[in-house]
Motif scaffolding. Structure first.
Motif, PDB file in Angstrom:
ATOM      1  N   ALA A 120       0.843  -1.209   0.000  1.00 25.13           N
ATOM      2  CA  ALA A 120       0.000   0.000   0.000  1.00 25.13           C
ATOM      3  C   ALA A 120       0.875   1.255   0.000  1.00 25.13           C
ATOM      4  O   ALA A 120       0.579   2.234  -0.694  1.00 25.13           O
ATOM      5  N   LEU A 121       1.962   1.214   0.764  1.00 24.38           N
ATOM      6  CA  LEU A 121       2.855   2.376   0.817  1.00 24.38           C
ATOM      7  C   LEU A 121       3.599   2.569  -0.502  1.00 24.38           C
ATOM      8  O   LEU A 121       3.791   3.692  -0.961  1.00 24.38           O
ATOM      9  N   LEU A 122       4.012   1.457  -1.114  1.00 22.23           N
ATOM     10  CA  LEU A 122       4.705   1.567  -2.406  1.00 22.23           C
ATOM     11  C   LEU A 122       3.762   2.131  -3.464  1.00 22.23           C
ATOM     12  O   LEU A 122       4.161   2.925  -4.322  1.00 22.23           O
ATOM     13  N   GLU A 123       2.517   1.732  -3.364  1.00 21.72           N
ATOM     14  CA  GLU A 123       1.483   2.286  -4.249  1.00 21.72           C
ATOM     15  C   GLU A 123       1.420   3.806  -4.080  1.00 21.72           C
ATOM     16  O   GLU A 123       1.412   4.569  -5.041  1.00 21.72           O
ATOM     17  N   ARG A 124       1.421   4.211  -2.831  1.00 28.78           N
ATOM     18  CA  ARG A 124       1.293   5.624  -2.502  1.00 28.78           C
ATOM     19  C   ARG A 124       2.456   6.463  -3.037  1.00 28.78           C
ATOM     20  O   ARG A 124       2.271   7.607  -3.429  1.00 28.78           O
ATOM     21  N   VAL A 125       3.673   5.894  -3.029  1.00 31.70           N
ATOM     22  CA  VAL A 125       4.813   6.657  -3.553  1.00 31.70           C
ATOM     23  C   VAL A 125       5.077   6.319  -5.026  1.00 31.70           C
ATOM     24  O   VAL A 125       6.108   6.683  -5.588  1.00 31.70           O
ATOM     25  N   GLY A 126       4.140   5.599  -5.643  1.00 32.29           N
ATOM     26  CA  GLY A 126       4.215   5.341  -7.074  1.00 32.29           C
ATOM     27  C   GLY A 126       5.218   4.282  -7.483  1.00 32.29           C
ATOM     28  O   GLY A 126       5.740   4.314  -8.606  1.00 32.29           O
ATOM     29  N   LEU A 127       5.504   3.326  -6.599  1.00 32.62           N
ATOM     30  CA  LEU A 127       6.556   2.357  -6.903  1.00 32.62           C
ATOM     31  C   LEU A 127       6.125   0.904  -6.720  1.00 32.62           C
ATOM     32  O   LEU A 127       6.969   0.013  -6.613  1.00 32.62           O
ATOM     33  N   ALA A 128       4.826   0.663  -6.728  1.00 33.97           N
ATOM     34  CA  ALA A 128       4.354  -0.704  -6.500  1.00 33.97           C
ATOM     35  C   ALA A 128       4.929  -1.669  -7.531  1.00 33.97           C
ATOM     36  O   ALA A 128       5.231  -2.825  -7.213  1.00 33.97           O
ATOM     37  N   ALA A 129       5.134  -1.189  -8.755  1.00 41.50           N
ATOM     38  CA  ALA A 129       5.636  -2.066  -9.815  1.00 41.50           C
ATOM     39  C   ALA A 129       7.096  -2.463  -9.597  1.00 41.50           C
ATOM     40  O   ALA A 129       7.613  -3.354 -10.270  1.00 41.50           O
ATOM     41  N   HIS A 130       7.764  -1.813  -8.650  1.00 45.76           N
ATOM     42  CA  HIS A 130       9.189  -2.061  -8.441  1.00 45.76           C
ATOM     43  C   HIS A 130       9.473  -2.874  -7.179  1.00 45.76           C
ATOM     44  O   HIS A 130      10.628  -2.988  -6.762  1.00 45.76           O
ATOM     45  N   ALA A 131       8.445  -3.436  -6.587  1.00 47.73           N
ATOM     46  CA  ALA A 131       8.592  -4.096  -5.272  1.00 47.73           C
ATOM     47  C   ALA A 131       9.647  -5.196  -5.259  1.00 47.73           C
ATOM     48  O   ALA A 131      10.339  -5.387  -4.257  1.00 47.73           O
ATOM     49  N   ALA A 132       9.775  -5.915  -6.377  1.00 46.56           N
ATOM     50  CA  ALA A 132      10.691  -7.061  -6.379  1.00 46.56           C
ATOM     51  C   ALA A 132      12.123  -6.671  -6.754  1.00 46.56           C
ATOM     52  O   ALA A 132      13.043  -7.489  -6.697  1.00 46.56           O
ATOM     53  N   LYS A 133      12.323  -5.419  -7.128  1.00 46.75           N
ATOM     54  CA  LYS A 133      13.666  -4.997  -7.554  1.00 46.75           C
ATOM     55  C   LYS A 133      14.577  -4.752  -6.359  1.00 46.75           C
ATOM     56  O   LYS A 133      14.113  -4.589  -5.225  1.00 46.75           O
ATOM     57  N   PHE A 134      15.877  -4.661  -6.630  1.00 50.16           N
ATOM     58  CA  PHE A 134      16.842  -4.283  -5.615  1.00 50.16           C
ATOM     59  C   PHE A 134      17.126  -2.782  -5.749  1.00 50.16           C
ATOM     60  O   PHE A 134      16.992  -2.220  -6.848  1.00 50.16           O
ATOM     61  N   PRO A 135      17.532  -2.148  -4.657  1.00 46.91           N
ATOM     62  CA  PRO A 135      17.734  -0.694  -4.703  1.00 46.91           C
ATOM     63  C   PRO A 135      18.597  -0.232  -5.870  1.00 46.91           C
ATOM     64  O   PRO A 135      18.292   0.785  -6.504  1.00 46.91           O
ATOM     65  N   ILE A 136      19.655  -0.971  -6.168  1.00 44.85           N
ATOM     66  CA  ILE A 136      20.583  -0.522  -7.214  1.00 44.85           C
ATOM     67  C   ILE A 136      19.924  -0.440  -8.590  1.00 44.85           C
ATOM     68  O   ILE A 136      20.399   0.277  -9.472  1.00 44.85           O
TER      69      ILE A 136
END
Ligand code: ADP
Ligand code: MG
Length: 241
Positions: A120-136
């Motif tokens: 829900a928070l990732l959705e809010r900051v517009g990054l839900a599609a990136h949940a499985a990625k690594f920071p780099i």
């Protein structure tokens, strides 16, 4: 909600970095802290969540004394979100795991619950599609938005930001500021060290100007921008605006 009274801090015996700093932040208030490099801004906010000890004065968050040795700092720190200049995400964990680790380990939340909240928070900051990625694999602006979401995952009572956009390429600054503006408008209590005066004008209630380890000025934002009281603040503003 956050109250500093006469805070003194030394780095070693010869160097007093904070001199009698006082600051009160009410619930829902947004306070922007600015001032020249080396004036003690980062130190001040590290002291607020107990990352640095102080030698004089007192700091309280809600009713808990940060400066009281009996205070459970792990619990208190967990309730104050902190976002740094360099995102400091856990590099070996996915974005989703970065958001889940705190709630699971510190708050004892079950994984499914932590994940639902994280998404829900990732959705809010517009990054839900990136949940499985690594920071780099993310841009700087995206990493900083993950860092904000990670701090929010702990249900903080207040958020502290230390120059959250100053390490970002210019085109990424607004995507981070927009998340912060939204947070401020939702009523989050925030202390934000930043030189983004556009942000300050949009959402700050007050602007605090520091120099030489002292709080030189603490004014409602319109007063600060309209007629700064101290010559040092005038000079500082003339350099950055
Ligand atoms: P600002 O964030 O306003 O640039 P800082 O709080 O980072 O200021 O630093 C204030 C002063 O304290 C600077 O002179 C800096 O060099 C010094 N300083 C910061 N951290 C430490 C430390 N861990 N040990 C010794 N001196 C420090
Ligand atoms: Mg700093």
């Amino acid at each position: 909600m956050i109250s500093l009274k006469g805070v003194d801090k030394w780095y070693g015996p010869g160097f007093q970095v904070l001199r009698g700093c006082s600051l009160d932040v009410a619930r829902g208030e947004v306070v922007v802290v600015c001032g020249p490099s080396g004036s003690g801004k980062s130190t001040l906010i590290k002291c607020v969540n107990g990352l640095e000890p102080v030698q004089g004065g007192s700091i309280a968050i809600e009713a808990a004394e940060v400066t009281d040795p009996k205070t459970d700092m792990t619990k208190l720190r967990a309730r104050v979100g902190m976002v740094f200049q360099h995102f400091e995400l856990f590099p070996h964990m996915s974005v989703l795991d970065n958001l889940c680790i705190g709630p699971q380990k510190v708050m004892g939340r079950p994984r499914a619950e932590a994940e639902a909240k994280a998404m829900a928070l990732l959705e809010r900051v517009g990054l839900a599609a990136h949940a499985a990625k690594f920071p780099i694999q993310l841009s700087g602006g995206q990493q900083q938005r993950v860092a904000i979401a990670r701090a929010l995952a702990m249900d903080p009572v207040a958020m502290l930001f230390d120059e959250p956009t100053s390490a970002l390429d210019p085109e990424m600054i607004n995507e981070v500021l927009d998340v912060m503006v939204e947070l401020a408008r939702e009523g989050m209590t925030m202390i934000v060290v930043t030189h983004e005066m556009g942000f300050a004008r949009r959402v700050a209630d007050r602007v605090v100007f520091m120099d030489g380890g002292e709080v030189i000025e603490d004014s409602p934002k319109d007063d600060f921008f309209g007629a700064p009281k101290s010559p040092r603040a005038v000079e500082f503003l003339s350099k950055i605006l």
